[in-house]
Design an enzyme around this catalytic site. Structure first.
Site, PDB file in Angstrom:
ATOM      1  CG  ASP A 143      -1.966   1.059   1.218  1.00 11.78           C
ATOM      2  OD1 ASP A 143      -2.161   1.684   0.157  1.00 11.78           O
ATOM      3  OD2 ASP A 143      -2.614   1.278   2.256  1.00 11.78           O
ATOM      4  CG  ASP A 159      -2.783   3.898  -3.540  1.00 10.80           C
ATOM      5  OD1 ASP A 159      -3.934   3.477  -3.749  1.00 10.80           O
ATOM      6  OD2 ASP A 159      -2.456   4.457  -2.481  1.00 10.80           O
ATOM      7  CD  GLU A 160      -5.470  -0.642  -1.213  1.00 12.66           C
ATOM      8  OE1 GLU A 160      -5.141  -1.402  -0.287  1.00 12.66           O
ATOM      9  OE2 GLU A 160      -6.430   0.151  -1.152  1.00 12.66           O
TER      10      GLU A 160
END
Length: 432
Positions: free
Chosen positions: A53, A146-147
């Site tokens: 993350d 983004d993860e």
């Protein structure tokens, strides 16, 4: 948690020089590079499921591209009427959080720099990170820009070391090549990996093993379990269940009798079990679009005018992905932040803006009783292949004509841009 596993497997790792040790150095620092960033865990060499993350991703991109913002509180989001899309860790010290109404965020942190989101820039960085993850293991399950979850089982020979070391190297590469930091949660299943990634942010690396899982989870609130929102927490609390360990008083059948299919999930997670595999390229479950108004709106015609661009946006995304949706959901948020959703299932799937709009219109009119709304959105669920979209319908003779009109508009926009042609509903004052 330090020590040496049987067989002399390393139980400690320097996250800066990537050295491995059989046990954590007595000084707590790496003997090779003197870094204090040493992670240690008895099961470090055997855990292989990770959650990566990025830290305050949107805000980190803004700070990367404007060094003058490095030490300032930064909020990424809409205007004063919008919500916080992301905020840096400096802003979080003041109590700012993602999804917080902007006016509350600015009340808590009036000196913050507010930046309008630049999704194209964020997507470019996110795609580069995704490519790095997929070069590390083919088992990457994206969760957002983004993860992602990663399964590094069987990659030890490929990368010359255990998954923990490979993940530490990946994070260093992301920092070096993309210019943002990320945190890692490492465990033996997705549920625990996700929790672990939040334990040591930012630039964190935390591991949760099988031997400690039950103790680790026991005193966590039930809201830690994904899918347990406010209403379910209240229902669980009425049964005296506020901590995860409280769930262990019940058999799986009892929890299912109380809470339906969610009961099976509660039971498994309470015992540290999560059978879900890391599933690459898992298809989207829905596609949606929404907008927050500068001023509250109560007029149904104005709400419909604001709804139309979101219908076009969702239709465009459906067509781009070659998908169609059969369940249409209208979303409204009142001035006091109450969220209202209304859904309707179509006889057959659609990816036409016109059908999205016509389906949502009666649902919207039923909710227009004088209340003021600050947000409107539309979503398409029950997704299927685009080839099944909008078949001819004897009960709707205009469908084929409307489909041709919309296809023609799409073709013009593809050549000349999205603003090249606008349907009447998109004009102020339109009642089409």
């Amino acid at each position: 948690m330090t020590g040496t596993t049987e067989g002399g497997q390393p139980t400690a790792l320097c996250r800066d020089c990537l050295s491995l040790f059989e046990s954590k150095p007595v000084t707590g620092r790496c003997p090779h590079c003197q870094s204090p960033r040493v992670v240690a865990h008895p099961e470090l060499s055997t855990l292989s499921v990770a959650h990566l993350d990025c830290d305050a991703f949107y805000a980190s991109i803004e700070k990367r591209d404007n060094p003058a913002l490095a030490d300032r509180p930064v909020i990424v989001g809409g205007g004063r009427r919008g919500v916080v899309a992301a905020c840096c860790y400096v802003a979080r010290i003041y109590g700012v959080r993602s999804a917080m109404p902007m006016f509350k965020a600015l009340d808590r942190c009036p000196d913050a720099t507010v930046i309008k989101p630049d999704m194209a820039r964020y997507r470019t960085a996110g795609q580069r990170i995704r490519e790095m993850m997929e070069a590390t293991t083919p088992l990457v399950e994206p969760i957002s820009i983004d993860e992602a979850f990663l399964d590094l089982s069987g990659t030890e020979k490929l990368h010359g070391g255990p998954p923990a070391r490979t993940l530490a190297a990946l994070v260093l590469r992301i920092e070096r090549e993309v210019g943002v930091t990320a945190s890692i949660g490492l465990s033996y299943n997705k549920f625990l990996a996700k929790i672990a990634s939040d334990l040591d942010k930012p630039r964190g690396f935390a591991a949760v093993g099988e031997a400690e899982a039950l103790d680790f989870l026991g005193d966590k609130p039930v809201g830690t379990i994904s899918g347990v929102g406010g209403q379910l927490q209240n229902a669980l609390a009425r049964d005296g269940i506020t901590l995860i360990r409280h769930l262990r008083r019940y058999e799986e059948t009892e929890l299912m009798a109380r809470f339906g299919a969610m009961g099976r999930r509660l039971y498994a997670f309470a015992w540290g079990r999560d059978p879900r595999p890391v599933a690459p390229n898992e298809p989207a479950k829905s596609i949606s679009g929404e907008t927050t108004f500068d001023d509250d709106v109560d007029d149904p015609e104005e709400l419909l005018r604001r709804l139309w661009p979101q219908c076009e946006r969702v239709a465009r995304r459906l067509k781009t992905a070659d998908l169609a949706g059969q369940s249409i959901t209208l979303k409204l948020k009142t001035r006091d932040f109450k969220i209202i959703t209304r859904s309707h299932k179509l006889s057959d799937p659609t990816n036409m803006a016109d059908r999205l709009y016509r389906t949502a219109e009666p649902m919207l009119r039923r909710e227009c009783d004088g209340r003021q709304f600050r947000l409107i959105g539309i979503g398409a669920g029950d997704l299927t292949a685009g080839v099944f979209a909008d078949p001819p319908d004897l009960l709707d003779p205009n469908r084929d004509r409307q489909k041709k009109v919309e296809s023609a508009i799409d073709a013009v926009r593809k050549r000349l841009g999205d603003d090249a042609i606008t349907k009447g509903r998109g004009f102020t004052g339109s009642r089409q």
